[in-house]
Design a protein around this motif. Structure first.
Motif, PDB file in Angstrom:
ATOM      1  N   ASP A  99       1.012  -1.057   0.492  1.00  0.00           N
ATOM      2  CA  ASP A  99      -0.136  -0.388   0.320  1.00  0.00           C
ATOM      3  C   ASP A  99       0.497   1.369  -0.037  1.00  0.00           C
ATOM      4  OD1 ASP A  99      -2.911  -1.194   0.072  1.00  0.00           O
ATOM      5  OD2 ASP A  99      -1.916  -2.077   1.918  1.00  0.00           O
ATOM      6  N   PRO A 100       0.999   1.980  -1.054  1.00  0.00           N
ATOM      7  CA  PRO A 100       1.438   3.003  -0.930  1.00  0.00           C
ATOM      8  C   PRO A 100       0.383   4.663  -1.030  1.00  0.00           C
ATOM      9  CG  PRO A 100       1.313   2.156  -3.533  1.00  0.00           C
ATOM     10  CD  PRO A 100       0.566   1.220  -2.704  1.00  0.00           C
ATOM     11  N   ILE A 101       1.697   4.890  -0.280  1.00  0.00           N
ATOM     12  CA  ILE A 101       0.544   6.306   0.627  1.00  0.00           C
ATOM     13  C   ILE A 101       1.272   7.668  -0.443  1.00  0.00           C
ATOM     14  CG2 ILE A 101      -0.421   7.427   2.376  1.00  0.00           C
ATOM     15  CD1 ILE A 101      -0.331   5.152   3.942  1.00  0.00           C
ATOM     16  N   ILE A 125      -6.296   3.787  -0.883  1.00  0.00           N
ATOM     17  CA  ILE A 125      -4.527   3.845  -1.146  1.00  0.00           C
ATOM     18  C   ILE A 125      -4.839   3.074  -2.270  1.00  0.00           C
ATOM     19  CG2 ILE A 125      -2.326   3.263  -0.615  1.00  0.00           C
ATOM     20  CD1 ILE A 125      -3.500   3.527   2.364  1.00  0.00           C
ATOM     21  N   PRO A 126      -4.237   3.115  -3.540  1.00  0.00           N
ATOM     22  CA  PRO A 126      -3.868   3.390  -4.518  1.00  0.00           C
ATOM     23  C   PRO A 126      -2.662   1.656  -4.255  1.00  0.00           C
ATOM     24  CG  PRO A 126      -2.215   4.942  -5.027  1.00  0.00           C
ATOM     25  CD  PRO A 126      -3.486   4.876  -3.119  1.00  0.00           C
ATOM     26  N   GLY A 127      -3.358   1.124  -3.814  1.00  0.00           N
ATOM     27  CA  GLY A 127      -3.202  -0.306  -3.463  1.00  0.00           C
ATOM     28  C   GLY A 127      -3.311  -2.017  -3.971  1.00  0.00           C
ATOM     29  N   SER A 209      -5.439  17.370   7.954  1.00  0.00           N
ATOM     30  CA  SER A 209      -5.241  16.474   8.472  1.00  0.00           C
ATOM     31  C   SER A 209      -6.231  16.237   8.423  1.00  0.00           C
ATOM     32  CB  SER A 209      -6.995  17.693   9.600  1.00  0.00           C
ATOM     33  OG  SER A 209      -7.364  18.380   9.410  1.00  0.00           O
ATOM     34  N   MET A 210      -6.494  14.779   8.488  1.00  0.00           N
ATOM     35  CA  MET A 210      -7.666  13.423   9.024  1.00  0.00           C
ATOM     36  C   MET A 210      -8.828  14.345   8.915  1.00  0.00           C
ATOM     37  SD  MET A 210      -6.781  10.392   8.497  1.00  0.00           S
ATOM     38  CE  MET A 210      -8.097  10.035   8.041  1.00  0.00           C
ATOM     39  N   ALA A 211      -9.799  15.167   9.676  1.00  0.00           N
ATOM     40  CA  ALA A 211     -11.147  15.789  10.016  1.00  0.00           C
ATOM     41  C   ALA A 211     -11.123  16.421   8.463  1.00  0.00           C
ATOM     42  CB  ALA A 211     -11.200  16.827  10.936  1.00  0.00           C
ATOM     43  N   ALA A 212     -10.109  16.930   7.608  1.00  0.00           N
ATOM     44  CA  ALA A 212     -10.110  18.138   6.338  1.00  0.00           C
ATOM     45  C   ALA A 212     -10.195  17.077   4.999  1.00  0.00           C
ATOM     46  CB  ALA A 212      -8.727  18.657   6.386  1.00  0.00           C
ATOM     47  N   LEU A 213      -9.581  16.206   5.551  1.00  0.00           N
ATOM     48  CA  LEU A 213      -9.744  15.014   4.384  1.00  0.00           C
ATOM     49  C   LEU A 213     -11.013  14.081   4.311  1.00  0.00           C
ATOM     50  CD1 LEU A 213      -8.517  12.842   2.307  1.00  0.00           C
ATOM     51  CD2 LEU A 213      -8.039  11.345   4.337  1.00  0.00           C
ATOM     52  N   GLU A 214     -11.671  13.774   4.981  1.00  0.00           N
ATOM     53  CA  GLU A 214     -13.253  13.411   5.804  1.00  0.00           C
ATOM     54  C   GLU A 214     -13.685  14.304   4.967  1.00  0.00           C
ATOM     55  OE1 GLU A 214     -12.334   9.614   8.990  1.00  0.00           O
ATOM     56  OE2 GLU A 214     -12.430  11.835   9.709  1.00  0.00           O
ATOM     57  N   SER A 215     -13.706  15.504   5.554  1.00  0.00           N
ATOM     58  CA  SER A 215     -14.821  16.604   5.169  1.00  0.00           C
ATOM     59  C   SER A 215     -14.977  16.517   3.589  1.00  0.00           C
ATOM     60  CB  SER A 215     -14.303  17.730   6.139  1.00  0.00           C
ATOM     61  OG  SER A 215     -14.887  17.721   7.558  1.00  0.00           O
ATOM     62  N   ALA A 216     -13.256  16.832   2.990  1.00  0.00           N
ATOM     63  CA  ALA A 216     -13.677  16.653   1.351  1.00  0.00           C
ATOM     64  C   ALA A 216     -14.353  15.766   0.635  1.00  0.00           C
ATOM     65  CB  ALA A 216     -11.809  17.297   1.330  1.00  0.00           C
ATOM     66  N   ILE A 232      -4.126   5.755   6.751  1.00  0.00           N
ATOM     67  CA  ILE A 232      -3.563   7.077   6.215  1.00  0.00           C
ATOM     68  C   ILE A 232      -3.346   8.132   7.308  1.00  0.00           C
ATOM     69  CG2 ILE A 232      -5.726   9.394   5.298  1.00  0.00           C
ATOM     70  CD1 ILE A 232      -6.417   7.093   3.661  1.00  0.00           C
ATOM     71  N   ALA A 233      -3.703   7.857   8.322  1.00  0.00           N
ATOM     72  CA  ALA A 233      -3.801   8.898   9.762  1.00  0.00           C
ATOM     73  C   ALA A 233      -2.360   8.650  10.585  1.00  0.00           C
ATOM     74  CB  ALA A 233      -4.709   8.579  10.895  1.00  0.00           C
ATOM     75  N   ARG A 234      -1.810   7.469   9.964  1.00  0.00           N
ATOM     76  CA  ARG A 234      -0.286   7.490  10.308  1.00  0.00           C
ATOM     77  C   ARG A 234       0.430   8.133   9.375  1.00  0.00           C
ATOM     78  NH1 ARG A 234       2.732   1.377  11.347  1.00  0.00           N
ATOM     79  NH2 ARG A 234       4.706   2.206  11.287  1.00  0.00           N
ATOM     80  N   ALA A 235      -0.306   7.849   7.885  1.00  0.00           N
ATOM     81  CA  ALA A 235       0.856   8.094   6.808  1.00  0.00           C
ATOM     82  C   ALA A 235       0.931   9.883   7.301  1.00  0.00           C
ATOM     83  CB  ALA A 235       0.515   8.506   5.786  1.00  0.00           C
ATOM     84  N   LEU A 236      -0.245  10.113   7.965  1.00  0.00           N
ATOM     85  CA  LEU A 236      -0.262  12.049   7.485  1.00  0.00           C
ATOM     86  C   LEU A 236       0.699  12.355   8.674  1.00  0.00           C
ATOM     87  CD1 LEU A 236      -4.008  12.846   7.389  1.00  0.00           C
ATOM     88  CD2 LEU A 236      -2.060  13.010   5.377  1.00  0.00           C
ATOM     89  N   ALA A 237       0.341  11.879   9.881  1.00  0.00           N
ATOM     90  CA  ALA A 237       1.194  12.631  11.279  1.00  0.00           C
ATOM     91  C   ALA A 237       2.963  11.872  10.419  1.00  0.00           C
ATOM     92  CB  ALA A 237       0.974  10.999  11.997  1.00  0.00           C
ATOM     93  N   GLY A 238       3.104  10.919  10.183  1.00  0.00           N
ATOM     94  CA  GLY A 238       5.128  10.723   9.086  1.00  0.00           C
ATOM     95  C   GLY A 238       5.642  11.748   8.548  1.00  0.00           C
TER      96      GLY A 238
END
Length: 245
Positions: A99-101, A125-127, A209-216, A232-238
């Protein structure tokens, strides 16, 4: 998807006795014994049941997530009972995915590349699966899957491997499941992406943010694939740590 048997938390462990357990068989027509006798799909192994698999020792040794066999030699989902039985994946036991993020930009301008899956019509995720038949490695599968599903070629980019683990895939059963290598690619800006292979659409979503992504995603009238949310949440933090360094 077929209705599942609800598994109480206290009975999820296969070692706990549950005489009345009646998982629902979700094996699709093309993987039933009579169908496999006529033709084996290119993406699947020909074993109609785990009894026909002869390399369980090798599969257990190579597994991303350790698993056991039951008394009749059938593989057991490492997380326990699922309420489903049969096989709705290419292989019995562990099915290895990559899974590449891909995240571009920084701060509130950050974007993440997601594709609309053609099987469940959700943003993911496009994996995809590692081609174990050819001896493909997870790093090679990350590049191939991303290129096949989005047209984005990152073969010259070095990803950050976030880890490996089980994926709560909708196709999993007590005897077949998905374990994946999760990798993060961080780009300075978005690049052109075009949906292909088994993706119906490809979109760079706002991901400050995760909230912004889910809203979009909700604003687009779509749904985020629940199994990929923690990845995805882990990737955003990373990504935030990488761009802040």
């Amino acid at each position: 998807m077929s209705e599942i048997t609800i598994v109480p938390a206290g009975l999820r462990d296969c070692a706990v006795s549950w005489p009345d357990y009646a998982p629902v068989d979700v094996t699709p027509e093309e993987l039933l014994p009579r169908a496999l006798e006529r033709e084996v799909p290119f993406w699947a192994e020909g074993a109609a049941t785990p009894d026909a698999v002869t390399d369980w020792a090798q599969r257990q040794a190579a597994a991303l997530v350790p698993f056991q066999l039951d008394a009749q030699g059938w593989p057991l989902h490492p997380a326990g009972r699922t309420g489903l039985t049969g096989r709705n994946l290419g292989r019995w036991g562990e099915n290895v995915a990559a899974d590449p993020i891909v995240i571009a930009g920084t701060g509130s301008d950050r974007r993440i590349l997601l594709g609309t899956r053609d099987d469940i019509h959700q943003e993911a995720i496009p994996g995809g699966m590692v081609d174990t038949h050819t001896g493909e490695t997870a790093p090679a599968a990350l590049v191939r899957e991303l290129r096949e599903e989005t047209g984005v070629d990152l073969r010259d980019h070095q990803p950050v491997i976030l880890g490996t683990g089980l994926v709560d895939d909708w196709r999993q059963t007590d005897h077949a499941w998905v374990a994946s290598t999760f990798a993060l690619y961080v780009l300075p800006a978005t690049v052109a992406a075009t949906a292909a292979d088994d993706a119906l659409d490809t979109t760079w979503y706002p991901a400050g943010s995760m909230a912004a992504l889910e809203s979009a995603i909700a604003a687009a009238g779509r749904t985020l694939y629940a199994a990929h949310r923690p990845l995805i949440a882990r990737a955003l933090a990373g990504a935030a740590l990488i761009t802040a360094a």
